[in-house]
Scaffold this active site. Structure first.
Site, PDB file in Angstrom:
ATOM      1  N   GLY A   1      24.594 -39.016 -49.433  1.00  0.00           N
ATOM      2  CA  GLY A   1      24.764 -40.113 -49.221  1.00  0.00           C
ATOM      3  C   GLY A   1      24.722 -40.809 -50.591  1.00  0.00           C
ATOM      4  O   GLY A   1      25.609 -41.255 -51.490  1.00  0.00           O
ATOM      5  N   PHE A   2      23.617 -40.583 -51.291  1.00  0.00           N
ATOM      6  CA  PHE A   2      22.956 -41.234 -52.769  1.00  0.00           C
ATOM      7  C   PHE A   2      23.439 -42.713 -52.818  1.00  0.00           C
ATOM      8  O   PHE A   2      23.721 -42.952 -53.746  1.00  0.00           O
ATOM      9  CB  PHE A   2      23.930 -40.179 -53.821  1.00  0.00           C
ATOM     10  CG  PHE A   2      23.811 -38.624 -53.342  1.00  0.00           C
ATOM     11  CD1 PHE A   2      22.650 -38.165 -53.579  1.00  0.00           C
ATOM     12  CD2 PHE A   2      24.926 -38.179 -53.053  1.00  0.00           C
ATOM     13  CE1 PHE A   2      22.323 -36.832 -52.938  1.00  0.00           C
ATOM     14  CE2 PHE A   2      24.758 -36.570 -52.502  1.00  0.00           C
ATOM     15  CZ  PHE A   2      23.537 -36.245 -52.609  1.00  0.00           C
TER      16      PHE A   2
ATOM     17  N   GLY B   1      19.025 -35.275 -45.821  1.00  0.00           N
ATOM     18  CA  GLY B   1      18.782 -34.212 -46.706  1.00  0.00           C
ATOM     19  C   GLY B   1      17.307 -34.545 -47.413  1.00  0.00           C
ATOM     20  O   GLY B   1      16.761 -33.521 -48.007  1.00  0.00           O
TER      21      GLY B   1
ATOM     22  N   ARG C   1       0.996 -39.952 -52.379  1.00  0.00           N
ATOM     23  CA  ARG C   1       0.857 -38.800 -51.708  1.00  0.00           C
ATOM     24  C   ARG C   1       2.171 -37.904 -51.137  1.00  0.00           C
ATOM     25  O   ARG C   1       3.135 -38.596 -51.006  1.00  0.00           O
ATOM     26  CB  ARG C   1      -0.019 -39.086 -50.303  1.00  0.00           C
ATOM     27  CG  ARG C   1      -0.019 -37.976 -49.359  1.00  0.00           C
ATOM     28  CD  ARG C   1      -0.295 -38.297 -47.921  1.00  0.00           C
ATOM     29  NE  ARG C   1      -1.701 -37.406 -47.610  1.00  0.00           N
ATOM     30  CZ  ARG C   1      -2.723 -37.820 -47.105  1.00  0.00           C
ATOM     31  NH1 ARG C   1      -2.630 -38.990 -46.725  1.00  0.00           N
ATOM     32  NH2 ARG C   1      -3.499 -37.071 -46.753  1.00  0.00           N
TER      33      ARG C   1
ATOM     34  N   LEU D   1       4.007 -35.840 -48.946  1.00  0.00           N
ATOM     35  CA  LEU D   1       4.061 -35.615 -47.362  1.00  0.00           C
ATOM     36  C   LEU D   1       4.360 -34.133 -47.236  1.00  0.00           C
ATOM     37  O   LEU D   1       3.975 -33.555 -46.150  1.00  0.00           O
ATOM     38  CB  LEU D   1       4.843 -36.422 -46.662  1.00  0.00           C
ATOM     39  CG  LEU D   1       4.644 -38.070 -46.671  1.00  0.00           C
ATOM     40  CD1 LEU D   1       5.632 -39.048 -46.205  1.00  0.00           C
ATOM     41  CD2 LEU D   1       3.268 -38.190 -46.264  1.00  0.00           C
ATOM     42  N   ASN D   2       5.313 -33.427 -47.767  1.00  0.00           N
ATOM     43  CA  ASN D   2       5.555 -32.125 -47.617  1.00  0.00           C
ATOM     44  C   ASN D   2       6.180 -31.413 -49.229  1.00  0.00           C
ATOM     45  O   ASN D   2       7.046 -32.137 -49.700  1.00  0.00           O
ATOM     46  CB  ASN D   2       6.916 -31.988 -46.818  1.00  0.00           C
ATOM     47  CG  ASN D   2       7.191 -30.453 -46.671  1.00  0.00           C
ATOM     48  OD1 ASN D   2       7.556 -29.681 -47.414  1.00  0.00           O
ATOM     49  ND2 ASN D   2       7.659 -30.171 -45.304  1.00  0.00           N
TER      50      ASN D   2
ATOM     51  N   THR E   1       9.652 -30.025 -49.513  1.00  0.00           N
ATOM     52  CA  THR E   1      10.967 -31.020 -49.530  1.00  0.00           C
ATOM     53  C   THR E   1      11.025 -32.160 -50.562  1.00  0.00           C
ATOM     54  O   THR E   1      11.890 -32.275 -51.288  1.00  0.00           O
ATOM     55  CB  THR E   1      11.187 -32.019 -48.076  1.00  0.00           C
ATOM     56  OG1 THR E   1       9.711 -32.619 -47.995  1.00  0.00           O
ATOM     57  CG2 THR E   1      11.442 -30.963 -47.184  1.00  0.00           C
TER      58      THR E   1
ATOM     59  N   GLN F   1      13.599 -32.881 -53.746  1.00  0.00           N
ATOM     60  CA  GLN F   1      13.983 -34.117 -54.019  1.00  0.00           C
ATOM     61  C   GLN F   1      13.836 -34.174 -55.556  1.00  0.00           C
ATOM     62  O   GLN F   1      14.921 -34.916 -56.159  1.00  0.00           O
ATOM     63  CB  GLN F   1      13.003 -35.152 -53.204  1.00  0.00           C
ATOM     64  CG  GLN F   1      13.511 -35.457 -51.888  1.00  0.00           C
ATOM     65  CD  GLN F   1      14.645 -36.367 -51.621  1.00  0.00           C
ATOM     66  OE1 GLN F   1      15.731 -36.317 -52.360  1.00  0.00           O
ATOM     67  NE2 GLN F   1      14.498 -37.478 -50.951  1.00  0.00           N
TER      68      GLN F   1
ATOM     69  N   GLU G   1      14.739 -41.222 -55.689  1.00  0.00           N
ATOM     70  CA  GLU G   1      15.434 -41.768 -56.880  1.00  0.00           C
ATOM     71  C   GLU G   1      14.810 -41.522 -58.175  1.00  0.00           C
ATOM     72  O   GLU G   1      15.415 -41.379 -59.282  1.00  0.00           O
ATOM     73  CB  GLU G   1      15.852 -42.939 -56.607  1.00  0.00           C
ATOM     74  CG  GLU G   1      17.044 -43.114 -55.481  1.00  0.00           C
ATOM     75  CD  GLU G   1      17.092 -44.649 -55.078  1.00  0.00           C
ATOM     76  OE1 GLU G   1      17.941 -45.392 -55.460  1.00  0.00           O
ATOM     77  OE2 GLU G   1      16.409 -45.034 -54.095  1.00  0.00           O
TER      78      GLU G   1
END
Lengths: 184, 767, 327
Positions: free
Chosen positions: B249-250, B477, B657, B659-660, B663, B667, B734
């Protein structure tokens, strides 16, 4: 909650009663019989000759794993294998591929077991939104079969026909390198 | 302080999976092609829509001749302003001045405000028939002179006033410049750019009597539901919006555009489901773009390198049918300590489509200009660019004087610089070479506000031992499916496989737009609370049940792990979730956590995310909440080819923190690559005579491909930020796009001695 | 997106007969360029005759390399004879498009590739190529990618092919067969036409005339050759400028040279001026700069593509330096 603040309120229900919907239209008289073999299954279709392989897969065979990203051969999301070679299905006519073996992302996993490239993409996070992913994976499988890429630089160059706007390129590269080493 | 917060607030088994390198839970669906995107729902009797667009940038439609198209086999309906239903304005005081995005309603009159405006839709049995029919529709226009030159528009066109919040100033800017030992004043320009997610926007609409289901590629199912319902004059509960997977999307799928309404109207018209997938070409005029900016920056610093004045004037544009302000100066006023500040934005209306947030609206274009200018000033002052930034570090928010909730920017600089080898940099431009190649090293700061929006979630513990957690949020994503599953699993002490997280459906508990890097910070606390609440219900049932081994214990004595509730001190006393539910003959127990302040504050979601009114900083009354980071970039340039190769990027980020890890890293890589595209290749051009978008495909609009990708290393300096939420997580989508373009530009200067102040830096600009 | 009828031809004679019989019929092979433009409404044939399945072989006779028209780009680029004897051709092909497209696109199709002018590709604009005498918005429009050689006041579109630049440098010959059965050999320089007053006529082919093969002369010294392309990203982008060069060097003298450029001409642009400047000169940077300067003499830039002169010169110099440093 959605009370309008203007004096007039237009409802689509009042303006477009369903009873007024048009009857079924004329079908096309310009279709031809097309026999396609996709993922080892034969399909007999009636298609207009201008229907692309991509639209045939997605709209006529329900194989929506192959993605439409640009429809002009400029992104690689629609990559499939024809006779084992990677091609963009958006610039291919379905009628032109009669008698050839077509493999899509749906045909890659066998007996519910992922293809090593699919597993490697998951392991190395070679995707984010997932939309370019089937095309990347099919392209990567084609790349390894071609055997032209040895170095990282060559893999990158020969995977440059697949755009990933999320930018998962490093994971994609790692996944391909891993599979390449295992299969070498 | 942080340690204290950890011990009190981080109270469940949250460490087990959260933060780990867990594979995406939706990975298998994505690598097998089974993930179903909005244009892929197999509905019975589906018909295909194709948009008709204007081919002028301004004027009046005098006539539309559809007769030839109507005669084609397969054509079911053609809707234009001549036969379309009347729609209700999306502007309403009930929604705080209107929904964010383009409030423009399609097919309501014969006026054309920009090139590619949606002026009709064809519906046919097949996609091929609809496309052919659309090409045969003849339109006569009374063409008017469009306004599209930005400079001319600023002088002659209407202005959009974004309000005082985008024009802050303090101190004495002229005085500050007079005190300065070094000053620079330069203008930086950025072009019109397009998001170009790989999945084009798509809507499939299906009616059942007076109820509408819309499968839409959106970053905001609740907003899309509200806008469709309002536009069509339906109660919101009659509209359901589904968006299980979004192909990127962005920002361009964040707010409202006309195609969902057109699909819904078309489906009503033909009384069949209608699939409408925009073409790639149509994406260049149908769902927003990053607007052009001209940014004039004046900086002054004293002998020690301390900033004495910052002036940042932004000229930019919006359309005649929607309001958007690209807030380039928002970051300038918070990034460095400076006693004298002047931020201005001027926004002219042009005959373009309405701009919309694109990965870092304001943060991305603004940090490019500011961080490039800062590099120029540092060079002029003879101070290392990183050192210069440390000298000017803002210990508190420069405008509000609030303390930061959690800021570790200096550590980011130092760790990234060490990993990059910055100490080996020869500061002289053109001094570093390898063979024929010039090598340049540049750096820049990154920042992005920490947002959290009110969000609801529901947890259901099933009699078969599985747990379903849900919220009407999205996974673009970004990893939402995965990290929410991790959080739910950790809250209940369950293996990942026993938890399913559902999203992307307006029937689920309410969530906000997945924009502003807000999703992780907003949804994760709701998910955790919902899981705790559901489990608490089970505990209460057990306590009250004389057949339960937990009968008559106090709730505080009981905890949960691995699908059991048990006495903390005597873990053998307890029972499984299934046992409790089966004994009560219940299929499930569920709990829903609503946004605490559903009333007035909930409405403010729209206002807070309205383009142009990006909050200064997320968070509370007490703290300014921002994420920070530092990019270090190496470029290589063959001086005869002039093609810039970004060869290495090292970044360190202070984003709360993680979280994963997996992923999150993706990002950052993705955001960095997005910014490299901005720096080196992305540009949408308008025809200088007609004002029409002339670059509208992926062969001419270049985005980075595999061969452009550098080696990358990402460092997270992990300090949980409990002022934003109890998990300590800030959004991450972002921040990596902010600053990276400047780091590339600064590296190009270091390699070549050339300052290019007009993006993108294509080979022709380095001659 | 006009709908068409389709038939797979049984052999060359059948294909030629069928296309010749209908003025609105076309051959299709890989289809990569055609399908793009058909979807844009730029190509509007009534009938397609598919020749993709014709045998596509690469053969060598007396040192001449023969590429059947239906050989794919990948097949040619990776062929050992091409890689060893004509690296410039292999490199040029691999610098173009993407692996997927190269697996589909054919040698004949590459010769028929049409330009990338944004106005040509958007049927809502006038274009003399699409509609003779309707006008050319590119001349005063966005013309950054356009040609600086061979333009006319009717058309300034640059030829987009990489492969053809190498074929121009190598002096290839195009073998065709006409509807009347006559075969002919067309020198590469004569195959593509300058736009002049008739930009809609792009090649020397008659309607129904089929490309059967492309032949490349032995040219033993072309093993010292190179293709260099400059573009807006590092792969999968059209050339801003490119250079195809081959050098034969004896001692410190250049005795033979081939120079062609891409991205600058309305057709693949061979530069006899540069070749003449090189032949007999010393193989050093000074000579290469002089040749590059000769190559760009007479270039006519437009508002947004002035840069191409300098960029083409420096690209040529770099390509020559690279070839010179080989062996």
């Amino acid at each position: 909650m959605s009370t309008p603040d203007s004096n007039r309120h237009f409802s689509i229900l009042d303006q477009m009663p369903i009873a007024e919907a048009p009857n079924a239209s004329l079908g096309s008289d310009r279709t031809i019989a097309v026999k396609l073999k996709v993922n080892e299954t034969e399909h007999e279709l009636q298609l207009e000759p201008c229907v692309t392989l991509l639209d045939t897969l997605r709209e006529y065979l329900g194989l929506t794993g192959t993605k439409k990203g640009c429809d002009h051969g400029q992104c690689g999301a629609c990559t499939v294998l024809v006779e084992g070679e990677r091609v963009v299905s958006c610039l291919s006519l379905a009628a032109a591929h009669q008698g050839e073996e077509i493999t899509t992302i749906e045909g890659l996993a066998k007996d519910n077991k992922l293809h090593p490239m699919q597993s490697a993409f998951i392991k190395h996070d070679g995707f984010q939104c997932g939309y370019c992913t089937p095309g990347q994976i099919m392209s990567a499988v084609g790349l390894i079969a071609e055997g032209q890429a040895q170095t990282d630089g060559e893999i990158k160059e020969l995977m440059s026909g697949n755009i990933c706007r999320c930018g998962a390129y490093l994971g994609i590269l790692s996944a391909i390198k891993e599979v390449k080493e295992v299969t070498a | 302080m942080v340690t204290e917060m950890t011990s009190t607030q981080d109270r469940t088994n949250i460490q087990a999976k959260t933060g780990k390198n867990i594979d995406r839970v939706d990975g298998r669906l994505k690598v097998t092609g089974e993930a179903c995107y909005s244009a892929e729902f197999p509905l019975e009797g589906i018909a295909h829509g194709y948009i008709i667009q204007s081919t002028i940038a301004k004027g009046t439609i005098e006539a539309i001749d559809t007769s030839q198209a109507e005669q084609l086999p397969g054509v079911l309906a053609i809707l234009t302003h001549q036969n379309a239903p009347k729609l209700n304005s999306l502007k309403s005081k009930n929604f705080g001045g209107g929904y964010p995005g383009e409030n423009f309603l399609p097919l309501q009159d014969n006026q054309v405000h920009f090139d590619g405006q949606h002026i009709g839709i064809v519906v046919a049995e097949t996609y091929e028939q609809a496309r052919l029919a659309a090409s045969l529709i003849e339109i006569n226009y009374d063409e008017a002179e469009p306004m599209f030159d930005l400079e001319q528009a600023l002088e002659q066109s209407e202005r959009y006033d974004p309000g005082e919040r985008l024009q802050p100033s303090w101190g004495d800017i002229e005085g500050g410049l007079q005190q300065a030992a070094v000053t620079i004043e330069e203008t930086y320009t950025t072009p019109l750019e397009h998001h170009n997610p790989m999945e084009t926007s798509a809507t499939t609409a299906e009616w059942h009597d007076d109820e509408l289901t819309v499968y839409d590629s959106t970053q905001w199912v609740m907003g899309t539901r509200g806008m469709i319902a309002r536009g069509l004059g339906l109660p919101e509960e009659k509209v359901r919006v589904i968006s299980h997977f979004v192909g990127g999307g962005f920002g361009c799928k964040g707010f409202f555009w006309t195609h969902p309404l057109l699909a819904a109207i078309a489906a009503r018209k033909v009384n069949r489901p209608v699939r409408l997938m925009l073409t790639r070409q149509q994406m260049f005029s149908s769902c927003g773009h990053r607007p052009r900016t001209v940014q004039k920056i004046t900086l002054g610093a004293d002998n020690e390198g301390k900033l004495t004045a910052i002036r940042h004037h932004t000229d930019t544009e919006t359309s005649f049918v929607g309001d958007h302000a690209e807030p380039c100066g928002n970051i300038t006023k918070m990034l460095y300590a400076c006693p004298n500040m002047e931020i201005k934005h001027q926004i002219a209306r042009t005959n373009t489509g309405t701009p919309t947030p694109m990965r870092g609206p304001g943060e991305t274009s603004g940090t490019y200009a500011l961080e490039a200018a800062l590099d120029e000033l540092a060079v002029k002052a003879g101070i290392d660019p990183m050192e210069f930034r440390i000298i000017n570090h803002a210990d508190r928010h420069p405008q509000s004087d609030k303390p930061w909730s959690s800021k570790h920017l200096i550590e980011c600089y130092q760790r990234a610089a060490d990993a990059f080898g910055w100490q080996n940099r020869d500061p002289r431009p053109g001094s570093m070479r390898e063979g024929d190649d010039l090598i340049g090293w540049g750096m820049a700061t990154a920042t992005y506000p920490g947002y959290r929006f009110p969000t609801a979630a529901k947890a259901q513990i099933l009699a078969n031992g599985k747990v379903i957690v849900s919220s009407a949020t999205h996974d673009l994503g970004t990893g939402t499916y995965t990290i929410m599953t991790q959080i739910a699993a950790d809250t209940l002490g369950l293996p990942i496989e026993r938890v399913k997280f559902e999203l992307g459906d307006s029937k689920l508990p309410i969530a906000s737009v997945s924009g502003g890097s807000s999703t992780a910070a907003s949804v994760s606390p709701a998910v955790r609370s919902a899981c705790e609440a559901a489990c608490f219900k089970l505990i209460e049932m057990a306590i009250a049940d004389n057949e339960s081994p937990l009968h008559d214990y106090q709730a505080e004595e009981i905890t949960t792990e691995a699908g059991r509730i048990f006495v903390k001190e005597s873990p053998e006393i307890g029972e499984t979730y299934e046992a409790v539910l089966q004994r009560h003959n219940l299929p499930l127990v569920e709990a829903e956590i609503s946004p605490q302040d559903k009333g007035s504050r909930y409405k403010s979601i729209a206002a807070r995310t309205k383009p142009g009114i990006v909050e200064d900083e997320g968070g509370s009354d007490e703290f300014a909440i921002h994420s920070f980071g530092a990019h270090f970039v190496e470029v290589r340039i063959n001086p005869r080819r002039n093609q810039v190769k970004v060869s290495r990027v090292v970044g360190a980020f202070d984003v709360g923190r993680i979280l994963n890890q997996k992923t999150a890293r993706s990002q950052i890589y993705g955001g960095t690559i997005f910014g490299i595209g901005m720096a080196l290749m992305e540009e949408t051009l308008l025809d200088p005579h007609s004002g029409r978008v002339i670059i509208h495909n992926l062969a001419d609009y270049h985005v980075p491909i595999q061969a452009d990708i550098p080696e990358m290393e990402t460092i997270f300096v992990e300090y949980p930020d409990y002022h934003l939420n109890p998990l300590g997580a800030r959004g991450i989508g972002e921040i990596a796009t902010a600053g990276i373009a400047a780091a590339v530009v600064n590296a190009i200067y270091h390699a070549t001695g050339k300052r290019v102040r007009d993006l993108p830096i294509t080979p022709d600009k380095l001659l | 997106m006009k709908h068409f009828t389709y038939e797979r031809a049984s052999d060359r004679t059948d294909a030629i007969t069928q296309v010749a019989a209908n003025p609105q019929a076309k051959f299709i092979a890989g289809g990569t360029n055609f399908m793009d433009m058909w979807k844009e409404g730029v190509e509007t044939p009534e009938r397609l005759i598919d020749i993709r399945k014709f045998p596509g072989e690469i053969t060598v006779t007396d040192g001449t390399l023969r590429l059947d028209a239906t050989t794919t780009n990948s097949q040619v680029a990776y062929h050992s004879q091409v890689r060893d004897r004509y690296p410039v051709l292999s490199e040029a092909i691999l610098a173009g498009a993407s692996p997927q497209l190269r697996n589909m696109a054919t040698t004949g199709g590459n010769l028929m590739q049409r330009n990338r002018c944004s106005y040509f590709h958007d049927v809502s604009y006038p274009c003399n190529k699409r509609v003779p005498n309707s006008g050319c918005p590119a001349i005063e429009g966005i013309n950054r990618m356009h040609a600086i050689f061979g333009t006319s006041d009717r058309c300034i579109a640059a030829h987009p092919s990489d492969m053809c630049v190498a074929l121009a440098a190598l002096g290839a010959v195009v073998q065709t067969r006409k509807p009347d059965g006559e075969t002919r050999n067309i020198a590469f320089k004569d195959f593509h036409l300058l736009p002049g007053d008739t930009p809609h006529i792009e090649t020397a082919l008659e309607h129904g005339e089929l490309i059967e093969a492309v032949e490349i002369p032995p040219l033993p010294w072309a093993k010292r050759s190179h293709y260099l392309k400059v573009r807006d990203r590092h792969s999968y982008a059209y050339a801003l400028v490119s250079a195809a060069v081959a050098l034969e060097i004896e001692g410190d003298k250049i005795v033979n040279a081939r120079v062609a450029m891409g991205g600058v001409g309305t057709k693949p642009w061979r530069s006899p001026e540069a070749e003449n400047a090189l032949i007999g000169a010393k193989n050093n940077e000074e000579s290469f700069i002089a040749a590059a300067s000769a190559a760009l003499e007479g270039a006519k830039p437009y508002q947004y593509n002035v840069f191409k002169i300098e960029l083409a010169q420096s690209t040529l110099v770099q390509a020559l330096l690279t070839v010179n440093s080989e062996q």
